[in-house]
Design a protein around this motif. Sequence first.
Motif, PDB file in Angstrom:
ATOM      1  N   UNK A   1       0.835  -1.202   0.000  1.00 16.41           N
ATOM      2  CA  UNK A   1       0.000   0.000   0.000  1.00 16.41           C
ATOM      3  C   UNK A   1       0.872   1.255   0.000  1.00 16.41           C
ATOM      4  N   UNK A   2       1.904   1.287   0.857  1.00 12.19           N
ATOM      5  CA  UNK A   2       2.757   2.464   0.954  1.00 12.19           C
ATOM      6  C   UNK A   2       3.529   2.720  -0.344  1.00 12.19           C
ATOM      7  N   UNK A   3       3.925   1.654  -1.023  1.00 13.45           N
ATOM      8  CA  UNK A   3       4.620   1.808  -2.303  1.00 13.45           C
ATOM      9  C   UNK A   3       3.717   2.467  -3.335  1.00 13.45           C
ATOM     10  N   UNK A   4       2.463   2.074  -3.350  1.00 12.02           N
ATOM     11  CA  UNK A   4       1.499   2.663  -4.292  1.00 12.02           C
ATOM     12  C   UNK A   4       1.278   4.129  -3.971  1.00 12.02           C
ATOM     13  N   UNK A   5       1.127   4.459  -2.699  1.00 16.97           N
ATOM     14  CA  UNK A   5       0.895   5.851  -2.306  1.00 16.97           C
ATOM     15  C   UNK A   5       2.097   6.724  -2.653  1.00 16.97           C
ATOM     16  N   UNK A  36       3.846   6.640  -5.159  1.00 15.11           N
ATOM     17  CA  UNK A  36       3.846   7.004  -6.582  1.00 15.11           C
ATOM     18  C   UNK A  36       3.026   8.261  -6.840  1.00 15.11           C
ATOM     19  N   UNK A  37       2.119   8.608  -5.919  1.00 19.78           N
ATOM     20  CA  UNK A  37       1.295   9.803  -6.076  1.00 19.78           C
ATOM     21  C   UNK A  37       1.995  11.046  -5.541  1.00 19.78           C
ATOM     22  N   UNK A  89      -8.889   4.056  -5.766  1.00 19.63           N
ATOM     23  CA  UNK A  89      -9.074   3.060  -6.820  1.00 19.63           C
ATOM     24  C   UNK A  89      -7.799   2.249  -7.040  1.00 19.63           C
ATOM     25  N   UNK A  90      -6.659   2.936  -7.050  1.00 18.80           N
ATOM     26  CA  UNK A  90      -5.386   2.275  -7.321  1.00 18.80           C
ATOM     27  C   UNK A  90      -5.048   1.272  -6.216  1.00 18.80           C
ATOM     28  N   UNK A  91      -5.193   1.688  -4.961  1.00 17.94           N
ATOM     29  CA  UNK A  91      -4.882   0.796  -3.850  1.00 17.94           C
ATOM     30  C   UNK A  91      -5.844  -0.390  -3.835  1.00 17.94           C
TER      31      UNK A  91
END
Length: 342
Positions: free
Chosen positions: A84-88, A90-91, A124-126
Motif C-alpha cells: 500500500x505504501x509503495x502505491x501511495x 507514486x502519487x 481506486x489504485x490501492x
Amino acid sequence: MFALIDCNNFYASCERVFRPELNGVPIVVLSNNDGCVVARSNEAKALDIPMGAPAFEYEKMFEKHGVQVFSSNYALYGDMSARVMTILGAFCPDLEVYSIDEAFLSFDGFKHFDLQKIGIEMRKKVQKCTGIPVSVGFAPTKALAKVANRIAKKFPELGGVYIIDTVEKLQKAIKWLKIEDVWGIGRQHAKRLNAQGIRTALDFTLMSDAWVKKNMSIVGLRLKKELSGIRTLELDEISDKKSIACTRSFDKNYSTYDEIKERIVTYATICAEKLRKQDCCCNVLQIFIVTNFFRQDQPQYSMSISVDLLPRILLDYFEAITWRLFLVTARFQTFSPTFSPR
C-alpha cells in the motif's frame, strides 16, 4: 495541504483479500495467541463487539452471529502494508508512514491540482492493486487531515474522500468531532478537558494558550494550533528506532526452564533481525516475564533483568584488533613455507 490515507479495518481487510467470500460477513482478528480482539470489520462493529474484547467472553456471540475469527498474521499484514505504501509513494514523494495502516502525504505545490480527483484515484489504485479499501482526508494541517479522514470514513456518501479547504468546513468539522476522538488527546486529557466543560474540538481551540500549555505542555498547544488551521507539524523523517521490542503472550502456562528459554531465544532473534536491518548496535538488552494477571486464582509473579552490552567504541576497538590479528596471521601463512626456525 496534507493528506492522511488510512486503510479501513486493515487486519480484517487483509484477511478478506484472500477470502473474498467473506465480504459482508462479520470478521474479528485476535491478538497474539488469540487473546483479545484487535481488529473488527464494519459488520462486527455493528454487533457492538468492542475493541480489546477478551475472545473467550464472546465465543457464544461469535457462534450465534457467524462471526469469522482469525488469528493475527503480522507477516501478512506487514507485507500488505508495504504494498500500500509503495502505491501511495507514486502519487507523492513526500510520504510519512505513520503506522502499519496509515500514511501522511504532503501535497505542497499541488494548489492547481484537483485533490478530490487525486484522492479518488488513490483509493481506486490501492483497491485494485491490493484489495485494501482506504479513506483519504485532505487538510492544511496534519491534525485536521486526521479529522478529514475520520469524516470520510464515517460518511460513506462522501465516497471515501473529504477535503477541509475552507474556514466553513474547518469550523463544521471541529464542531462535530468529540474531544476524546481528537488525535493526540488521551483518556486522562479527555477527562480533564471534560471537567473544564470542553466537549468538542472546537471548544478546545477556544481555550487560552496559557491553560493548554500549562496543563498539556507544548505538545497540547501545538495540537490546539493545528486544529485551528495553523501548521506546526511537518512530515517526520524516517529515523532508526531507539528501542526494539518483541513481546508475546504464551499460548499456555509454561513451568520449565527449557520451554521459557526457547521462546526468549526466539524473541531475541526477532529483535536482532530488526536491529540488523537498521544497521545499528544495541547497548542494553532487557528481558521481562509476567504471569497471567487474569488468573487471580493463581500466584502472581513478575521479573525483569537488564544487561549492559559493550558500547560501540569497544566493539570498534575489538574489531580493529581482530582485523590486525587476521592480517598478521595471513602474512605468517603467506611466508610460512620459507620460514626457518633458525
